[in-house]
Motif scaffolding. Sequence first.
Motif, mmCIF file in Angstrom:
data_model
loop_
_atom_site.group_PDB
_atom_site.id
_atom_site.type_symbol
_atom_site.label_atom_id
_atom_site.label_comp_id
_atom_site.label_asym_id
_atom_site.label_seq_id
_atom_site.Cartn_x
_atom_site.Cartn_y
_atom_site.Cartn_z
ATOM 1 N N ALA A 193 35.225 -52.433 -42.229
ATOM 2 C CA ALA A 193 34.614 -53.611 -42.855
ATOM 3 C C ALA A 193 35.584 -54.786 -42.835
ATOM 4 O O ALA A 193 35.182 -55.927 -42.548
ATOM 5 N N ILE A 194 36.832 -54.502 -43.103
ATOM 6 C CA ILE A 194 37.851 -55.560 -43.073
ATOM 7 C C ILE A 194 38.009 -56.091 -41.647
ATOM 8 O O ILE A 194 38.131 -57.304 -41.433
ATOM 9 N N ALA A 195 37.985 -55.180 -40.663
ATOM 10 C CA ALA A 195 38.111 -55.599 -39.265
ATOM 11 C C ALA A 195 36.933 -56.480 -38.863
ATOM 12 O O ALA A 195 37.112 -57.490 -38.176
ATOM 13 N N ARG A 196 35.717 -56.130 -39.272
ATOM 14 C CA ARG A 196 34.543 -56.958 -38.967
ATOM 15 C C ARG A 196 34.675 -58.355 -39.573
ATOM 16 O O ARG A 196 34.355 -59.354 -38.928
ATOM 17 N N GLU A 197 35.136 -58.422 -40.807
ATOM 18 C CA GLU A 197 35.340 -59.726 -41.455
ATOM 19 C C GLU A 197 36.369 -60.545 -40.692
ATOM 20 O O GLU A 197 36.205 -61.757 -40.508
ATOM 21 N N ARG A 198 37.435 -59.888 -40.242
ATOM 22 C CA ARG A 198 38.481 -60.598 -39.524
ATOM 23 C C ARG A 198 37.961 -61.115 -38.176
ATOM 24 O O ARG A 198 38.263 -62.237 -37.779
ATOM 25 N N ILE A 199 37.139 -60.305 -37.497
ATOM 26 C CA ILE A 199 36.557 -60.737 -36.228
ATOM 27 C C ILE A 199 35.663 -61.954 -36.439
ATOM 28 O O ILE A 199 35.715 -62.920 -35.675
ATOM 29 N N GLU A 200 34.845 -61.927 -37.489
ATOM 30 C CA GLU A 200 33.978 -63.072 -37.787
ATOM 31 C C GLU A 200 34.798 -64.319 -38.089
ATOM 32 O O GLU A 200 34.463 -65.420 -37.648
ATOM 33 N N ARG A 201 35.880 -64.149 -38.833
ATOM 34 C CA ARG A 201 36.745 -65.292 -39.167
ATOM 35 C C ARG A 201 37.424 -65.849 -37.913
ATOM 36 O O ARG A 201 37.505 -67.061 -37.730
#
Length: 95
Positions: A6-14
């Motif tokens: 979930a953290i990785a997905r947020e980072r990719i979106e950012r």
Amino acid sequence: MTDEAAIARERIERLESLAREAVQAGNEARARSYVRRARRVAERHRLRLPRSFERSTCDACDTYLLHGHNARSRTQSGHVVITCDCGAQSRYPYD
């Protein structure tokens, strides 16, 4: 989905939003580094990049594509053809 994913997905979106902002500001080298970093995060966590991100980047040169700025979009017999300034083309069907 684990917390790490979930953290990785947020980072990719950012990173995608940062790349878009960098291209709009005229800093394509910085946008390219954001795209490379997002791809690396996805590989490390075995995640797929979001469809919007995949279709907004050039696989050949890692540029974030802004239509009319550094990319050209054309429709051709049921497909969208996007041509980057580097000459690479990507094709995908209408959605």
